[in-house]
Design a protein around this motif. Structure first.
Motif, mmCIF file in Angstrom:
data_model
loop_
_atom_site.group_PDB
_atom_site.id
_atom_site.type_symbol
_atom_site.label_atom_id
_atom_site.label_comp_id
_atom_site.label_asym_id
_atom_site.label_seq_id
_atom_site.Cartn_x
_atom_site.Cartn_y
_atom_site.Cartn_z
ATOM 1 N N MET A 95 33.110 47.006 74.509
ATOM 2 C CA MET A 95 33.428 47.040 73.106
ATOM 3 C C MET A 95 32.336 46.340 72.321
ATOM 4 S SD MET A 95 37.267 46.183 71.981
ATOM 5 C CE MET A 95 38.397 47.502 71.870
ATOM 6 N N THR A 96 31.962 46.929 71.211
ATOM 7 C CA THR A 96 30.920 46.331 70.380
ATOM 8 C C THR A 96 31.539 45.325 69.416
ATOM 9 O OG1 THR A 96 31.100 48.041 68.697
ATOM 10 C CG2 THR A 96 29.564 48.452 70.526
ATOM 11 N N LEU A 97 30.685 44.520 68.804
ATOM 12 C CA LEU A 97 31.150 43.508 67.861
ATOM 13 C C LEU A 97 31.891 44.125 66.671
ATOM 14 C CD1 LEU A 97 31.290 40.530 67.064
ATOM 15 C CD2 LEU A 97 29.110 40.850 65.890
ATOM 16 N N PRO A 98 31.387 45.202 66.037
ATOM 17 C CA PRO A 98 32.157 45.791 64.925
ATOM 18 C C PRO A 98 33.549 46.268 65.344
ATOM 19 C CG PRO A 98 29.921 46.624 64.876
ATOM 20 C CD PRO A 98 30.066 45.849 66.147
ATOM 21 N N GLU A 99 33.669 46.772 66.561
ATOM 22 C CA GLU A 99 34.990 47.222 67.019
ATOM 23 C C GLU A 99 35.939 46.043 67.217
ATOM 24 O OE1 GLU A 99 33.772 49.367 70.456
ATOM 25 O OE2 GLU A 99 33.773 51.290 69.401
ATOM 26 N N VAL A 100 35.425 44.931 67.735
ATOM 27 C CA VAL A 100 36.257 43.737 67.933
ATOM 28 C C VAL A 100 36.702 43.189 66.574
ATOM 29 C CG1 VAL A 100 36.245 41.352 68.757
ATOM 30 C CG2 VAL A 100 35.243 43.164 70.151
ATOM 31 N N VAL A 101 35.768 43.097 65.627
ATOM 32 C CA VAL A 101 36.115 42.606 64.292
ATOM 33 C C VAL A 101 37.110 43.545 63.619
ATOM 34 C CG1 VAL A 101 35.192 42.062 62.006
ATOM 35 C CG2 VAL A 101 33.945 41.359 64.042
ATOM 36 N N PHE A 102 36.925 44.852 63.798
ATOM 37 C CA PHE A 102 37.862 45.830 63.229
ATOM 38 C C PHE A 102 39.261 45.641 63.805
ATOM 39 C CE2 PHE A 102 39.902 49.947 62.810
ATOM 40 C CZ PHE A 102 39.637 50.272 61.491
ATOM 41 N N LEU A 103 39.351 45.409 65.111
ATOM 42 C CA LEU A 103 40.659 45.171 65.729
ATOM 43 C C LEU A 103 41.295 43.879 65.221
ATOM 44 C CD1 LEU A 103 40.039 46.325 69.398
ATOM 45 C CD2 LEU A 103 41.436 47.445 67.658
ATOM 46 N N LEU A 104 40.486 42.840 65.044
ATOM 47 C CA LEU A 104 41.012 41.587 64.508
ATOM 48 C C LEU A 104 41.512 41.760 63.076
ATOM 49 C CD1 LEU A 104 38.435 38.993 65.895
ATOM 50 C CD2 LEU A 104 40.808 39.320 66.601
ATOM 51 N N LEU A 105 40.721 42.459 62.256
ATOM 52 C CA LEU A 105 41.151 42.719 60.881
ATOM 53 C C LEU A 105 42.401 43.592 60.848
ATOM 54 C CD1 LEU A 105 37.801 43.251 58.963
ATOM 55 C CD2 LEU A 105 39.457 41.415 58.641
ATOM 56 N N SER A 106 42.492 44.540 61.760
ATOM 57 C CA SER A 106 43.685 45.384 61.838
ATOM 58 C C SER A 106 44.909 44.560 62.190
ATOM 59 C CB SER A 106 43.495 46.490 62.864
ATOM 60 O OG SER A 106 42.401 47.301 62.525
ATOM 61 N N ALA A 107 44.747 43.605 63.091
ATOM 62 C CA ALA A 107 45.866 42.718 63.440
ATOM 63 C C ALA A 107 46.276 41.873 62.240
ATOM 64 C CB ALA A 107 45.477 41.835 64.620
ATOM 65 N N ALA B 110 53.918 38.617 47.375
ATOM 66 C CA ALA B 110 52.738 39.066 46.633
ATOM 67 C C ALA B 110 51.460 38.443 47.202
ATOM 68 C CB ALA B 110 52.882 38.728 45.155
ATOM 69 N N LEU B 111 51.533 37.186 47.605
ATOM 70 C CA LEU B 111 50.346 36.546 48.174
ATOM 71 C C LEU B 111 50.008 37.122 49.552
ATOM 72 C CD1 LEU B 111 50.931 32.872 47.035
ATOM 73 C CD2 LEU B 111 49.366 34.566 46.077
ATOM 74 N N TRP B 112 51.006 37.466 50.351
ATOM 75 C CA TRP B 112 50.725 38.117 51.628
ATOM 76 C C TRP B 112 50.147 39.509 51.387
ATOM 77 C CZ3 TRP B 112 49.722 35.636 55.668
ATOM 78 C CH2 TRP B 112 50.402 34.474 56.009
ATOM 79 N N LEU B 113 50.547 40.146 50.284
ATOM 80 C CA LEU B 113 49.963 41.442 49.940
ATOM 81 C C LEU B 113 48.476 41.293 49.633
ATOM 82 C CD1 LEU B 113 50.435 44.451 49.369
ATOM 83 C CD2 LEU B 113 50.990 43.813 47.023
ATOM 84 N N VAL B 114 48.091 40.186 49.009
ATOM 85 C CA VAL B 114 46.669 39.930 48.755
ATOM 86 C C VAL B 114 45.908 39.838 50.079
ATOM 87 C CG1 VAL B 114 45.043 38.196 47.890
ATOM 88 C CG2 VAL B 114 47.024 38.826 46.531
ATOM 89 N N VAL B 115 46.472 39.139 51.057
ATOM 90 C CA VAL B 115 45.823 39.026 52.367
ATOM 91 C C VAL B 115 45.703 40.402 53.013
ATOM 92 C CG1 VAL B 115 46.045 38.041 54.682
ATOM 93 C CG2 VAL B 115 46.594 36.657 52.683
ATOM 94 N N THR B 116 46.759 41.185 52.929
ATOM 95 C CA THR B 116 46.739 42.529 53.516
ATOM 96 C C THR B 116 45.647 43.379 52.892
ATOM 97 O OG1 THR B 116 49.125 42.400 53.892
ATOM 98 C CG2 THR B 116 48.126 44.582 53.955
ATOM 99 N N LEU B 117 45.598 43.408 51.572
ATOM 100 C CA LEU B 117 44.607 44.244 50.888
ATOM 101 C C LEU B 117 43.185 43.736 51.106
ATOM 102 C CD1 LEU B 117 46.581 44.900 47.597
ATOM 103 C CD2 LEU B 117 46.241 46.464 49.508
ATOM 104 N N GLY B 118 43.016 42.418 51.218
ATOM 105 C CA GLY B 118 41.691 41.872 51.517
ATOM 106 C C GLY B 118 41.216 42.260 52.907
ATOM 107 N N ALA B 119 42.118 42.248 53.881
ATOM 108 C CA ALA B 119 41.739 42.659 55.234
ATOM 109 C C ALA B 119 41.435 44.153 55.298
ATOM 110 C CB ALA B 119 42.852 42.302 56.218
ATOM 111 N N VAL B 120 42.148 44.947 54.513
ATOM 112 C CA VAL B 120 41.834 46.380 54.444
ATOM 113 C C VAL B 120 40.440 46.577 53.853
ATOM 114 C CG1 VAL B 120 42.467 48.555 53.311
ATOM 115 C CG2 VAL B 120 44.219 47.173 54.401
ATOM 116 N N ALA B 121 40.091 45.780 52.850
ATOM 117 C CA ALA B 121 38.733 45.847 52.289
ATOM 118 C C ALA B 121 37.701 45.486 53.350
ATOM 119 C CB ALA B 121 38.612 44.926 51.084
ATOM 120 N N GLY B 122 38.009 44.504 54.205
ATOM 121 C CA GLY B 122 37.104 44.172 55.304
ATOM 122 C C GLY B 122 36.943 45.328 56.276
ATOM 123 N N CYS B 123 38.012 46.059 56.523
ATOM 124 C CA CYS B 123 37.919 47.254 57.380
ATOM 125 C C CYS B 123 37.010 48.296 56.748
ATOM 126 C CB CYS B 123 39.303 47.835 57.636
ATOM 127 S SG CYS B 123 40.345 46.825 58.704
#
Length: 166
Positions: free
Chosen positions: A1-13, A32-45
């Motif tokens: 597994m490459t580094l981008p795939e590992v980071v993608f899996l972590l962000l997905s979790a 609402a604050l957990w929604l901010v975390v969710t949307l921020g992680a989606v932006a990271g994906c």
């Protein structure tokens, strides 16, 4: 597994965990604050998928506008935000079963659709082509959404002011 795939899996979790916490939180502001975390992680994906424009749109539109609008609407309506504010109904088991069934169906569709795909680093489209598609074909949807959100904010203000006069 490459580094981008590992980071993608972590962000997905992070996306899955924070989405479950957003839905399961008994306090509206925490949800609402957990929604901010969710949307921020989606932006990271999106960044990992080399779709930087979509990542910025995700951050600016959803995290910066929609969630702020939700938080302001919560503050202006002066609704109870404690643990007893959400009604507990007998539909919880049915909702849980339907939610799990929908998640399994969506997961099966994603696995079937993207089986064997790899993150390559190629740009899916330029900002010009995405902007052209958005402002040519999807501008009406964005404008309707902005009017609906504005109406929701005005309604929250009216509801909060009418309750204080009586």
């Amino acid at each position: 597994m490459t580094l981008p795939e590992v980071v993608f899996l972590l962000l997905s979790a992070v996306v899955i965990a924070s989405a479950v916490l957003a839905v399961g939180s008994r306090q509206l502001v925490h949800a609402a604050l957990w929604l901010v975390v969710t949307l921020g992680a989606v932006a990271g994906c999106f960044v990992l998928l080399t779709a930087e424009l979509l990542a910025w749109v995700q951050v600016l539109v959803y995290v910066g506008a929609v969630v702020v609008l939700v938080v302001f609407a919560l503050m202006l309506t002066r609704s109870p935000t404690g643990s007893r504010s959400a009604e507990v109904t007998a539909n919880r088991p049915v909702a849980a079963v339907l939610g799990v069934a929908a998640a399994v169906g969506l997961g099966a569709a994603l696995v079937a659709g993207f089986r064997g795909e790899r993150i390559t680093g190629e740009l899916p489209g330029t900002a010009e082509s995405i902007g052209d598609a958005l402002f040519r074909h999807w501008v009406l949807g964005f404008e309707v959404l902005s009017v609906v959100l504005l109406a929701a904010l005005i309604a929250a203000i009216v509801l909060s002011r009418s309750g204080s006069e009586h």
